[in-house]
Design an enzyme around this catalytic site. Sequence first.
Site, PDB file in Angstrom:
ATOM      1  N   LYS A 238       0.714  -1.131  -0.182  1.00 58.27           N
ATOM      2  CA  LYS A 238      -0.010   0.025   0.177  1.00 58.27           C
ATOM      3  C   LYS A 238       0.903   1.266   0.026  1.00 58.27           C
ATOM      4  O   LYS A 238       0.531   2.222  -0.626  1.00 58.27           O
ATOM      5  CB  LYS A 238      -0.728   0.103   1.220  1.00 58.27           C
ATOM      6  CG  LYS A 238      -1.904   1.177   1.221  1.00 58.27           C
ATOM      7  CD  LYS A 238      -3.187   1.119   2.007  1.00 58.27           C
ATOM      8  CE  LYS A 238      -4.083   2.295   1.743  1.00 58.27           C
ATOM      9  NZ  LYS A 238      -5.146   2.563   2.414  1.00 58.27           N
ATOM     10  N   ARG A 252      -4.097   3.882  -7.499  1.00 60.60           N
ATOM     11  CA  ARG A 252      -4.718   3.734  -6.190  1.00 60.60           C
ATOM     12  C   ARG A 252      -5.900   3.020  -6.227  1.00 60.60           C
ATOM     13  O   ARG A 252      -6.553   2.492  -5.452  1.00 60.60           O
ATOM     14  CB  ARG A 252      -4.624   4.999  -5.394  1.00 60.60           C
ATOM     15  CG  ARG A 252      -5.114   4.859  -4.014  1.00 60.60           C
ATOM     16  CD  ARG A 252      -4.694   5.747  -2.870  1.00 60.60           C
ATOM     17  NE  ARG A 252      -5.047   5.769  -1.658  1.00 60.60           N
ATOM     18  CZ  ARG A 252      -4.855   6.416  -0.687  1.00 60.60           C
ATOM     19  NH1 ARG A 252      -4.001   7.243  -0.843  1.00 60.60           N
ATOM     20  NH2 ARG A 252      -5.419   5.941   0.502  1.00 60.60           N
ATOM     21  N   HIS A 259     -14.905  -3.132  -3.922  1.00 61.99           N
ATOM     22  CA  HIS A 259     -15.442  -2.189  -3.143  1.00 61.99           C
ATOM     23  C   HIS A 259     -16.613  -1.541  -3.790  1.00 61.99           C
ATOM     24  O   HIS A 259     -17.656  -1.253  -2.966  1.00 61.99           O
ATOM     25  CB  HIS A 259     -14.521  -0.949  -2.743  1.00 61.99           C
ATOM     26  CG  HIS A 259     -13.670  -1.316  -1.711  1.00 61.99           C
ATOM     27  ND1 HIS A 259     -12.706  -2.458  -1.843  1.00 61.99           N
ATOM     28  CD2 HIS A 259     -13.445  -0.891  -0.556  1.00 61.99           C
ATOM     29  CE1 HIS A 259     -11.926  -2.512  -0.772  1.00 61.99           C
ATOM     30  NE2 HIS A 259     -12.247  -1.542   0.232  1.00 61.99           N
TER      31      HIS A 259
HETATM   32  P1  NAD Z   1     -14.105  -0.717  13.572  1.00 60.32           P
HETATM   33  O1  NAD Z   1     -13.449   0.286  13.758  1.00 60.32           O
HETATM   34  O2  NAD Z   1     -15.771  -0.633  13.517  1.00 60.32           O
HETATM   35  O3  NAD Z   1     -13.569  -1.912  14.508  1.00 60.32           O
HETATM   36  C1  NAD Z   1     -14.313  -3.080  14.455  1.00 60.32           C
HETATM   37  C2  NAD Z   1     -14.840  -3.279  15.658  1.00 60.32           C
HETATM   38  O4  NAD Z   1     -13.785  -3.928  16.463  1.00 60.32           O
HETATM   39  C3  NAD Z   1     -15.526  -2.282  16.395  1.00 60.32           C
HETATM   40  O5  NAD Z   1     -16.627  -2.691  17.340  1.00 60.32           O
HETATM   41  C4  NAD Z   1     -14.527  -1.952  17.597  1.00 60.32           C
HETATM   42  O6  NAD Z   1     -14.899  -1.248  18.931  1.00 60.32           O
HETATM   43  C5  NAD Z   1     -13.654  -3.229  17.983  1.00 60.32           C
HETATM   44  N1  NAD Z   1     -12.328  -3.299  18.043  1.00 60.32           N
HETATM   45  C6  NAD Z   1     -11.274  -2.354  17.354  1.00 60.32           C
HETATM   46  N2  NAD Z   1     -10.235  -2.556  17.921  1.00 60.32           N
HETATM   47  C7  NAD Z   1     -10.483  -3.680  18.922  1.00 60.32           C
HETATM   48  C8  NAD Z   1      -9.454  -4.234  19.778  1.00 60.32           C
HETATM   49  N3  NAD Z   1      -8.137  -4.112  19.630  1.00 60.32           N
HETATM   50  N4  NAD Z   1      -9.882  -5.205  20.341  1.00 60.32           N
HETATM   51  C9  NAD Z   1     -11.380  -5.385  20.873  1.00 60.32           C
HETATM   52  N5  NAD Z   1     -12.336  -4.792  19.946  1.00 60.32           N
HETATM   53  C10 NAD Z   1     -11.731  -3.874  19.075  1.00 60.32           C
HETATM   54  O7  NAD Z   1     -14.074  -1.601  11.872  1.00 60.32           O
HETATM   55  P2  NAD Z   1     -12.642  -1.850  11.054  1.00 60.32           P
HETATM   56  O8  NAD Z   1     -13.067  -3.106  10.174  1.00 60.32           O
HETATM   57  O9  NAD Z   1     -11.513  -1.710  11.540  1.00 60.32           O
HETATM   58  O10 NAD Z   1     -12.695  -0.687   9.917  1.00 60.32           O
HETATM   59  C11 NAD Z   1     -13.930  -0.542   8.807  1.00 60.32           C
HETATM   60  C12 NAD Z   1     -13.894   1.048   8.454  1.00 60.32           C
HETATM   61  O11 NAD Z   1     -12.783   1.156   7.786  1.00 60.32           O
HETATM   62  C13 NAD Z   1     -15.095   1.130   7.534  1.00 60.32           C
HETATM   63  O12 NAD Z   1     -15.458   2.268   7.901  1.00 60.32           O
HETATM   64  C14 NAD Z   1     -14.237   1.334   6.177  1.00 60.32           C
HETATM   65  O13 NAD Z   1     -14.809   2.355   5.251  1.00 60.32           O
HETATM   66  C15 NAD Z   1     -12.954   2.018   6.603  1.00 60.32           C
HETATM   67  N6  NAD Z   1     -11.564   1.820   5.824  1.00 60.32           N
HETATM   68  C16 NAD Z   1     -11.169   2.910   5.492  1.00 60.32           C
HETATM   69  C17 NAD Z   1     -10.124   2.789   4.794  1.00 60.32           C
HETATM   70  C18 NAD Z   1      -8.931   4.172   4.484  1.00 60.32           C
HETATM   71  O14 NAD Z   1      -8.060   3.919   3.594  1.00 60.32           O
HETATM   72  N7  NAD Z   1      -9.246   4.986   5.171  1.00 60.32           N
HETATM   73  C19 NAD Z   1      -9.724   1.523   4.137  1.00 60.32           C
HETATM   74  C20 NAD Z   1     -10.339   0.446   4.340  1.00 60.32           C
HETATM   75  C21 NAD Z   1     -11.374   0.445   5.286  1.00 60.32           C
HETATM   76  N1  GLY Z   2      -8.621   1.627   0.801  1.00 60.47           N
HETATM   77  C1  GLY Z   2      -8.389   2.218  -0.244  1.00 60.47           C
HETATM   78  C2  GLY Z   2      -7.406   3.282  -0.281  1.00 60.47           C
HETATM   79  O1  GLY Z   2      -6.763   3.595   0.698  1.00 60.47           O
HETATM   80  O2  GLY Z   2      -7.191   3.800  -1.367  1.00 60.47           O
END
Ligand code: NAD
Ligand code: GLY
Length: 380
Positions: A238, A252, A259
Amino acid sequence: MTAPLRQGPLAEPIMVPVALGTRAYDIVIGRGQLASLGSRIGGLRPGAKCAIVADATVAKHHLAATEAALKSAGIASSAIVVPPGEGSKSYASFETVCEAIVAARIERGDLVVTLGGGVIGDLAGFAAASVRRGLDFVQVPTTLLAQVDSSVGGKTGINSRQGKNLIGAFHQPVLVIADTALLDTLPERDFRAGYAEMAKFGLLGDAAFFTWLEANWRDIFAGGPGREHAIAVCCRGKAGIVARDERETGERALLNLGHTFGHALEAGCGFSSRLLHGEAVALGTALAFEFSARRGLISAADAARAHAHLAAVGLPTHIKDVPGGVPGVDALMDLIAQDKKVKRGRLTFILVRGIGQAFVENDVDAAQVRAFLADKLAQQ
Ligand code: NAD
Ligand code: GLY
C-alpha cells in the site's frame, strides 16, 4: 482472538516507510510497539500534547496503556470516546470529536492520536484534517483491517446518508504504530473481516502473496510469526501505491477491488452488523471475480480459486450468505451510481485478468451490471 500475551523485551519492529516527500512517515509494525508511542511522538513533535480518540470498546481495552505510553515520555493527553461501530462515521460524531479536540485546547503543533479500527481512523483523521484547518495525527490501528489498510495512505472521512465515505479529505498521518498485540482482544469476526482486505492485496496485485496466504492463513489467524510478515507485506504494497498515486488518479483505485459491489451491499444493509465492511469487501471481491469471468477476462477456475479461499476462512462470498438478505437490484444499482468512482454517469469497476492482475475498467455498461446482479439475487 485469544493468543497468549508474550512477555519479554520489545523485539525490533518492522519499519515500512511511506515515501511522500516532506509528508513522509513510518509504519512501525510489531508486538508491544504501543509502548514506544510516547518516545516516537516526543522525537517527532517535541513538547506536543495529544488528544486520543477511541471508541468505547477499544478504550476499555487499550486506552490506559496508550495514556501510560504517552505519560512515560512526559506527554500530556486527553481522551475522546465515541460509540463503537460504523454509525460513528457520522456528522454527529464528527461534530462531537471536533468540538472535543477544540475544547481540549489541541493547537497546531499538538497531535490527535487515533486509537481504533478503520472507523476511528477515518473519523478522527477527518477531524484532524478539519480542526484549525489541519492538525497532525498519529494512527494507532487496533484492528487487522486498520493495520493492513485504513491507517495507511491518508484517506479520512465519514458516511453520507447517500453513501459511504462521501464526505472526507486526504490527510496523511505523521506516524502509524501497528502493535500486533492489540489484536489479541479483537473478536474473531472482526479479525476475519480485516483478513478480507489482506487477501485483497494478493488478489489485486501480488499472486505470490495470495498463494502464500492460501498456505499460511491459519498461522495469521493463530497469531504466529506469519501475522506480522503478512501485515508488513500489505503495508509495503500500500505504501508503494500511495507514494506513486496519493490522490487516486490512477493506480490507487486498484485498492478498491471488491468495493463497488461491497459498498453498495454494505449501504444496502444499513451499515449494520449484518454485514461488516470487511465482509462486504470479501463478498464484493468474489462478485468482481465472477463478473470478470462473465466478461471473459478470467477463467472460471481463477474465479473459483478466489472464492474458495475467502470461503475457507469463513468470509461471505455469496449474496445468500448475508443474514436477512440484501435490497433488490434497483436499490443496489442506485447505490452503485453514488460510488466515488462514477465519472459523468459511467460506471468504473476494478476487474481482474487473473489472480494478482487487477485493472481499472472505466465505462462499464450499467445494463450488464444490472443483469449480473439480478442473476446473483435470483440465486438466493
Ligand atoms: P471498526 O473500527 O468499527 O472496528 C471493528 C470493531 O472492533 C468495533 O466494534 C471496535 O470497537 C472493535 N475493536 C477495534 N479494535 C479492537 C481491539 N483491539 N479489541 C477489541 N475490539 C476492538 O471497523 P474496521 O473493520 O477496523 O474498519 C472498517 C472501516 O474502515 C470502514 O468504515 C471502512 O470504510 C474503513 N476503511 C477505510 C480505509 C481507508 O483507507 N481510510 C480503508 C479500508 C477501510
Ligand atoms: N482502501 C483504499 C485506499 O486507501 O485507497
